[in-house]
Each structure stands twice: as C-alpha cells, then as structure tokens.
Write a protein that holds these residues in place. Sequence first.
Motif, short mmCIF file in Angstrom:
data_model
loop_
_atom_site.label_atom_id
_atom_site.label_comp_id
_atom_site.label_asym_id
_atom_site.label_seq_id
_atom_site.Cartn_x
_atom_site.Cartn_y
_atom_site.Cartn_z
N GLY A 56 0.80 -1.21 0.00
CA GLY A 56 0.00 0.00 0.00
C GLY A 56 0.83 1.26 0.00
N SER A 57 0.18 2.36 -0.34
CA SER A 57 0.76 3.70 -0.26
C SER A 57 -0.39 4.68 -0.23
CB SER A 57 1.67 3.97 -1.46
OG SER A 57 2.26 5.26 -1.36
N GLY A 58 -0.38 5.58 0.73
CA GLY A 58 -1.55 6.44 0.89
C GLY A 58 -2.76 5.58 1.17
N ASN A 59 -3.88 5.94 0.59
CA ASN A 59 -5.08 5.14 0.79
C ASN A 59 -5.32 4.19 -0.37
OD1 ASN A 59 -5.32 6.70 3.02
ND2 ASN A 59 -7.47 7.19 2.75
N THR A 86 7.77 4.73 0.28
CA THR A 86 7.82 4.07 -1.02
C THR A 86 6.42 4.05 -1.62
OG1 THR A 86 7.42 1.85 -0.16
CG2 THR A 86 9.71 2.60 -0.24
N ASP A 87 6.34 3.80 -2.93
CA ASP A 87 5.06 3.74 -3.62
C ASP A 87 4.30 2.46 -3.35
OD1 ASP A 87 5.39 6.22 -4.73
OD2 ASP A 87 6.28 5.46 -6.59
N CYS A 88 5.02 1.42 -2.92
CA CYS A 88 4.35 0.14 -2.65
C CYS A 88 5.03 -0.50 -1.45
CB CYS A 88 4.42 -0.76 -3.88
SG CYS A 88 3.35 -2.23 -3.77
N VAL A 111 -2.31 -0.25 4.44
CA VAL A 111 -1.30 -1.31 4.37
C VAL A 111 0.05 -0.64 4.22
CG1 VAL A 111 -0.37 -3.20 2.98
CG2 VAL A 111 -2.83 -3.05 3.39
N GLY A 112 1.03 -1.12 5.01
CA GLY A 112 2.40 -0.63 4.91
C GLY A 112 2.62 0.68 5.64
N GLY A 113 3.76 1.31 5.34
CA GLY A 113 4.09 2.59 5.94
C GLY A 113 4.40 2.48 7.42
N ARG A 114 4.35 3.60 8.09
CA ARG A 114 4.56 3.63 9.54
C ARG A 114 3.59 4.63 10.15
NH1 ARG A 114 9.56 6.23 7.86
NH2 ARG A 114 9.39 8.49 8.13
N TRP A 115 3.26 4.36 11.41
CA TRP A 115 2.32 5.23 12.10
C TRP A 115 2.89 6.64 12.23
CZ3 TRP A 115 -2.27 3.40 12.20
CH2 TRP A 115 -2.55 2.07 12.54
N ARG A 116 2.05 7.62 12.08
CA ARG A 116 2.42 8.98 12.43
C ARG A 116 2.46 9.10 13.95
NH1 ARG A 116 2.24 12.39 8.12
NH2 ARG A 116 1.13 11.65 6.26
#
Length: 273
Positions: A56-59, A86-88, A111-116
């Motif tokens: 995932g990336s963004g929503n 990253t984009d994915c 999906v993915g990323g890190r918590w703010r």
Amino acid sequence: MKTIRITSLAGTTAVVLATLAGAASVAPAQSIASRVARVSNGSVRMSFTAKPGICGSGNSIWHSNGRGRTTWGDNWNSSRDVEWETDCSMGPARVVLDRRNGELTDLRFYVGGRWRPAASDVVDLGTVPAGEAADYLVSIAQSERGSMGEKAIFPATIADSANIWPALIKIARNSDVPRNTRNQSVFWLGQAAGDAATANLKDLVLDNSVDREVREQAVFALSQRPRDEGVPALISVARTNKDPEIRKKALFWLGQSHDPRAIDLFEELLTKK
C-alpha cells in the motif's frame, strides 16, 4: 453505501483476488474487543500481518496477481494516520478505530508505511494475530447497525491466513444486518478464489428468503468469477430461478461475458417454440 473503487493499471476492470475460505469465529477476538472497549473516547490502532503480495501507499492498496497490478481505494499519497516512503510498501495491515462515548464512530484501514506520531488520546494495541483481527472485524460487521459494519469487511479479507467466507455468507443471509453490509459481504465473497465461493454464491441467489437486492449482488459477484466457474452458475440461474428479475440479471451478465455457452443459451431461449 461507501463504494470501493476498483481500477486496473492495464485499463480494464480489475477483479480483486482475495482468498477467503473456512470459518470465522467471534470468540477468539474477545481479547481485542475488550481492549478496544476500554477506550471510551479516543482512537485505537492495531497492526496485523497482511496476505502475501499486498502492499500500500496512501489510501491505495495493491495486490500483485501475476497478471499485472490491481488497485482499489482512493489514490491519495498521504493520510492522517500513516506515512509512507515508497510507492508500494509491503505490510503490515493497519486499522484505526475512532470511539466516542463508547461507540465506534469511524474505521480506517491502510497497508504498509509507519504510524504517524500518536496524539494523547490514541491507544496502540501493537501487532495482533491476523486471525484474531479478522474475527474482530467480522464481529463488527455482524453487530454494527450503521456504516461501520460495512467498513470492517474489506480489512478482514486482507488478514493473512484468515478464513472468513462462511462468516460472510452468514452476514449476507442475516436480514438484521444492514443491507449495505450484506452487499459488501457478497461483493468480497465474489472475489474469493475456489469452487466453494461460487457454489455458495449460487446458493445465495436461490435463497428466496434473502431480499432481492442482496441476491442481485450475488448474481453480479458470480459474473466476476472466472468464466469456467461463473458462466455455468449464471446459466443455471437463468434457466431455473423462479424470480424473473433475478433471471434477467443473470441473462444480462451472461451477455457481457461474450461466452459461447451464453450465446447458445440465448439462441435456445429465442427460438424455443
């Protein structure tokens, strides 16, 4: 009803593949439910393992299925809860539950990323077992009488090794559950892999105790199945269903399939004395 927009990078309508099989039980999710219930006002975060191939990336969330890439959701690059580099970004799945006066008021999924960085009223449950997360989300779909039940279904389908399709069938048959939630259950069941999903969708279409809109959604879901599964089921519905509106829906989707078996059926119906 909140619509999940499905697009394909190849420019054609995409079918989201979600492998859903087996049974979901609400009982194992009680530990999550009790922890969430302790938060009367604030937000609860939790993470769990997503199915392989989900990023995932963004929503936006993607599932690589060997035939290119499919995407659904709103194509935003940022969110209020999670940030990405990253984009994915591969996993984990992330759910945010907003609660006010002890009631669930919003549910967001990434999906993915890190918590703010979390505000003072945010409780993080950390990483929870994927199966328990799916069971908890299914329990929301079963019990919530507003839009939260509808929102809970999609993230449940992404949980790794979660076996939820029989639970979705039960939701679809339950007239006490809001119609939008039942329609979402049928939609995601239609994306499930395997003969069992097709068989249960067909049974749902034939069940006249289920209201017509939900049965029509099941007909649509059959039209999204692989041809060797969906077309014979639709032909059977078109031949045998007692509801003329349901037969018309089946014939419409058969016409969209351009399958020779559908053309044979049309010829038979149009030339029958």
